[in-house]
Write a protein that holds these residues in place. Structure first.
Motif, PDB file in Angstrom:
ATOM      1  N   GLU A  74      -6.010  11.070   0.441  1.00  0.00           N
ATOM      2  CA  GLU A  74      -7.256  10.617   0.311  1.00  0.00           C
ATOM      3  C   GLU A  74      -6.980   9.123  -0.090  1.00  0.00           C
ATOM      4  N   GLU A  75      -5.676   9.245  -1.126  1.00  0.00           N
ATOM      5  CA  GLU A  75      -5.876   7.802  -1.992  1.00  0.00           C
ATOM      6  C   GLU A  75      -5.234   7.235  -0.802  1.00  0.00           C
ATOM      7  N   GLU A  76      -4.456   7.455  -0.214  1.00  0.00           N
ATOM      8  CA  GLU A  76      -3.744   6.604   0.992  1.00  0.00           C
ATOM      9  C   GLU A  76      -4.587   5.674   1.758  1.00  0.00           C
ATOM     10  N   ALA A  77      -5.621   7.013   1.788  1.00  0.00           N
ATOM     11  CA  ALA A  77      -6.644   6.419   3.268  1.00  0.00           C
ATOM     12  C   ALA A  77      -7.516   5.080   2.596  1.00  0.00           C
ATOM     13  N   ILE A  78      -8.072   5.409   1.118  1.00  0.00           N
ATOM     14  CA  ILE A  78      -8.883   4.683   0.242  1.00  0.00           C
ATOM     15  C   ILE A  78      -8.236   3.050   0.208  1.00  0.00           C
ATOM     16  N   ALA A  79      -6.997   3.635  -0.348  1.00  0.00           N
ATOM     17  CA  ALA A  79      -6.203   1.819  -0.166  1.00  0.00           C
ATOM     18  C   ALA A  79      -5.847   1.836   0.908  1.00  0.00           C
ATOM     19  N   ALA A  80      -6.253   2.496   2.170  1.00  0.00           N
ATOM     20  CA  ALA A  80      -6.064   1.211   3.615  1.00  0.00           C
ATOM     21  C   ALA A  80      -7.622   0.414   3.529  1.00  0.00           C
ATOM     22  N   GLU A  81      -8.743   1.224   3.745  1.00  0.00           N
ATOM     23  CA  GLU A  81      -9.715   1.028   4.123  1.00  0.00           C
ATOM     24  C   GLU A  81      -9.940  -0.643   2.701  1.00  0.00           C
ATOM     25  N   ALA A  82      -9.386  -0.272   1.949  1.00  0.00           N
ATOM     26  CA  ALA A  82      -9.550  -1.635   0.742  1.00  0.00           C
ATOM     27  C   ALA A  82      -8.665  -2.345   1.112  1.00  0.00           C
ATOM     28  N   SER A  83      -8.016  -2.695   1.846  1.00  0.00           N
ATOM     29  CA  SER A  83      -7.303  -4.086   1.870  1.00  0.00           C
ATOM     30  C   SER A  83      -8.082  -4.786   3.301  1.00  0.00           C
ATOM     31  N   ALA A  84      -8.738  -4.238   3.475  1.00  0.00           N
ATOM     32  CA  ALA A  84      -9.858  -5.461   4.668  1.00  0.00           C
ATOM     33  C   ALA A  84     -10.803  -5.632   3.723  1.00  0.00           C
ATOM     34  N   MET A  85     -11.316  -5.552   2.423  1.00  0.00           N
ATOM     35  CA  MET A  85     -12.742  -5.875   2.081  1.00  0.00           C
ATOM     36  C   MET A  85     -12.884  -7.227   0.750  1.00  0.00           C
TER      37      MET A  85
END
Length: 246
Positions: A223-234
């Motif tokens: 979940e930490e990896e997924a939220i970090a990946a999503e943040a990279s585009a915001m």
């Protein structure tokens, strides 16, 4: 079970409304308030006015509000600055603890070097953490110094876009929009070594946060990896280069 209340003179008529509501329960709650005054004289006026509005004779946590720049730090710590007032109020027993709120991490870290504060109210938000590179250093500093870290903007998502319809009237930023988003955002903040997390001023968001806290479990590695990946585009609410709330 909520016993921590945070208010400030700048929050509309919040002090006038909160005072009568809390008065019967004052001994059972932890009351935090703030001042934007950078000099002792102005800050003392804020303090006395807040006591009257909040119908109390003391504040549990009094905070220097919205530290935005090194200039703020210089004014607060200079002779006649508000830091002197905090020391006087604490010695007199009129406040129990002294803290500050900030959005600028460099200024916050500098202030921590200059005074032994009890707490820091600072954005701990998944987007600003990963995309804006804001939060990691303050977490480390508070942990090293044994200072309470209060998580601000945990349920924030991004800034309102120009011309965008504001579905939430009390927030200058766009908050989470669903219970699922709220749960994940709060889980991110509470997975860090924070003392507490504060909610935005909407009743619905408060209840979402309470539900998320009741069912809290730390984020998994995936979940930490997924939220970090999503943040990279915001577009983060804060970053090292954009720290003002204006």
């Amino acid at each position: 079970g909520i016993n921590y209340f945070d208010v400030a003179p700048q929050y509309g008529n919040a002090e006038e409304r909160l005072g009568p509501a809390l008065e019967p329960y004052r001994d059972e709650v932890f009351l935090a308030c703030k001042t934007l005054g950078r000099e002792s004289t102005a800050a003392l006026e804020d303090f006395e006015r807040s006591l009257t509005r909040l119908r109390t004779d003391h504040i549990d946590l009094y905070q220097l509000h919205a530290i935005e720049s090194m200039e703020d730090v210089e004014r607060l710590t200079a002779s006649g600055g508000t830091l002197e007032l905090l020391e006087e109020l604490k010695r007199a027993g009129r406040i129990r603890f002294a803290g500050f709120s900030a959005h600028n991490e460099d200024a916050a870290l500098r202030l921590l070097e200059l005074y032994d504060f009890d707490s820091v109210l600072f954005p701990i938000n998944w987007g600003t953490w990963h995309r804006g590179d804001i939060g990691k250093r303050i977490v480390e500093s508070c942990a090293d110094r044994g200072i309470a870290l209060l998580a601000l903007k945990a349920l924030a998502h991004r800034r309102w876009k120009e011309g965008e319809t504001r579905s939430w009237s009390k927030t200058w930023y766009k908050p989470v929009e669903t219970t699922e988003q709220a749960a994940r955002a709060l889980r991110f903040a509470l997975s860090r070594p924070v003392t507490a997390a504060v909610s935005p001023g909407h009743e619905e968001l408060l209840w979402w946060a309470c539900d998320a806290a009741d069912n809290f479990k730390p984020l998994s590695e995936a979940e930490e990896e997924a939220i970090a990946a999503e943040a990279s585009a915001m577009d983060p609410l804060f970053s090292r280069s954009v720290t003002s709330i204006n």
